[in-house]
Motif scaffolding. Structure first.
Motif, PDB file in Angstrom:
ATOM      1  N   ALA A  21       0.825  -1.211   0.000  1.00  9.64           N
ATOM      2  CA  ALA A  21       0.000   0.000   0.000  1.00  9.64           C
ATOM      3  C   ALA A  21       0.862   1.265   0.000  1.00  9.64           C
ATOM      4  N   HIS A  22       1.938   1.239  -0.786  1.00  8.10           N
ATOM      5  CA  HIS A  22       2.858   2.375  -0.917  1.00  8.10           C
ATOM      6  C   HIS A  22       3.584   2.695   0.389  1.00  8.10           C
ATOM      7  N   VAL A  23       3.701   1.713   1.249  1.00  8.72           N
ATOM      8  CA  VAL A  23       4.498   1.836   2.481  1.00  8.72           C
ATOM      9  C   VAL A  23       5.642   0.837   2.374  1.00  8.72           C
ATOM     10  N   ASN A  24       6.870   1.338   2.459  1.00  2.04           N
ATOM     11  CA  ASN A  24       8.051   0.492   2.303  1.00  2.04           C
ATOM     12  C   ASN A  24       8.681   0.124   3.633  1.00  2.04           C
ATOM     13  N   CYS A  25       9.169  -1.102   3.709  1.00  5.25           N
ATOM     14  CA  CYS A  25      10.163  -1.462   4.709  1.00  5.25           C
ATOM     15  C   CYS A  25      11.202  -2.321   3.989  1.00  5.25           C
ATOM     16  N   GLY A  33      23.724 -11.848   9.045  1.00  8.03           N
ATOM     17  CA  GLY A  33      22.340 -12.080   9.447  1.00  8.03           C
ATOM     18  C   GLY A  33      21.374 -11.149   8.759  1.00  8.03           C
ATOM     19  N   LEU A  34      20.264 -10.820   9.457  1.00  5.56           N
ATOM     20  CA  LEU A  34      19.143 -10.077   8.881  1.00  5.56           C
ATOM     21  C   LEU A  34      18.800  -8.856   9.735  1.00  5.56           C
ATOM     22  N   THR A  35      18.627  -7.718   9.079  1.00  2.00           N
ATOM     23  CA  THR A  35      18.146  -6.500   9.738  1.00  2.00           C
ATOM     24  C   THR A  35      16.918  -6.006   8.991  1.00  2.00           C
ATOM     25  N   LEU A  36      15.834  -5.736   9.718  1.00  2.00           N
ATOM     26  CA  LEU A  36      14.627  -5.154   9.130  1.00  2.00           C
ATOM     27  C   LEU A  36      14.600  -3.671   9.465  1.00  2.00           C
ATOM     28  N   VAL A  37      14.524  -2.835   8.439  1.00  2.16           N
ATOM     29  CA  VAL A  37      14.425  -1.382   8.636  1.00  2.16           C
ATOM     30  C   VAL A  37      12.976  -0.967   8.419  1.00  2.16           C
ATOM     31  N   ASP A  38      12.380  -0.490   9.480  1.00  2.00           N
ATOM     32  CA  ASP A  38      10.959  -0.151   9.568  1.00  2.00           C
ATOM     33  C   ASP A  38      10.107  -1.415   9.505  1.00  2.00           C
ATOM     34  N   ALA A  39       8.861  -1.272   9.912  1.00  5.97           N
ATOM     35  CA  ALA A  39       8.019  -2.453  10.100  1.00  5.97           C
ATOM     36  C   ALA A  39       6.652  -2.308   9.455  1.00  5.97           C
TER      37      ALA A  39
END
Length: 251
Positions: A21-25, A33-39
């Motif tokens: 919905a036009h919201v990026n993370c 490993g893994l890093t998630l930027v924003d949720a």
């Protein structure tokens, strides 16, 4: 790379964009490993699970969630991820906002934007469908500091960019070739539908003059890719994006 129709693309090697919905993370995968930027939004979790499965991982394998700021559309999955043992962090000035993601300062009344920009109604409906009205806050660690090199996969450097919110930060993954701007600079404003480099409208920005001033901190990205919180990646150089946003100004 990736399949734009599914909402999954790879704007740089090891950097996965999730667009709901036009919201990026962004999920960063390195040898560490893994890093998630924003949720993202709550229903971004479905896309995250799809991506993790492709990578042979699961939610518990995420080493950290780093939030650029605490607005509802950037913390939608945080509560669930923290509940599964994933650590999350935000700048101290936005910690309260993550707990209460709808209690944010903004310069202009939100209700006026759909009247002035009716073209945004489909975007707003899509955001609502994907959980924008049902985000639950979370208690996360508050330890981001300007200039800090984070000890998370990808080792981004924190770039303080206040204005959109008091504690907004960008993340410079210099060795991966990307600057994650959050909402300090976007290429699509969900409140106006305007495309191109800009700050977010006053409907969701606390201090537009400060937000415009903070853009200068992003120039250090040089020719690296800018990855915004809303809209497509920008590959035309940081200075060109910043100059365009400054010409447009507050809106």
């Amino acid at each position: 790379m990736g399949n734009r129709a599914t909402g999954l693309t790879e704007p740089a090697p090891g950097v996965h964009r999730l667009d709901v919905a036009h919201v990026n993370c962004y999920l960063v995968r390195t040898d560490d490993g893994l890093t998630l930027v924003d949720a993202g939004l709550p229903r971004s979790a479905r896309l995250l699970d799809t991506l993790l499965k492709r990578l042979g991982a699961r939610r518990g394998d995420i080493d950290a969630v780093v939030l650029t700021h605490g607005h509802f559309d950037h913390v939608g999955m945080v509560r669930a991820l923290v509940g599964e043992g994933v650590p999350a962090v935000v700048h101290p000035a936005d910690r309260r906002l993550v707990r209460h993601p709808y209690r944010y300062a903004h310069e202009a009344p939100i209700w006026s934007y759909p009247l002035r920009h009716p073209q945004i109604l489909p975007t707003m409906a899509a955001m609502a469908w994907n959980g924008a009205l049902t985000v639950r806050g979370a208690d996360v660690a508050a330890s981001l500091a300007d200039g800090e090199m984070l000890d998370v996969p990808g080792h981004p450097r924190v770039i303080a960019t206040p204005g959109h919110t008091d504690g907004h930060c960008a993340l410079f993954f210099e060795h991966l070739g990307v600057m994650m701007c959050g909402d300090a600079l976007v290429t699509l404003d969900p409140y106006t539908g305007h495309r191109g480099p800009q700050i977010v409208a006053g409907a969701a920005t606390a201090d537009s003059p400060q937000a415009l001033a903070s853009l200068e901190a992003l120039r250090q990205a040089g020719e690296r890719i800018l990855l915004p919180g809303h809209g497509d990646p920008w590959t035309g150089g940081a200075s060109a994006a910043i100059d365009a946003a400054l010409r447009l100004g507050a809106h």
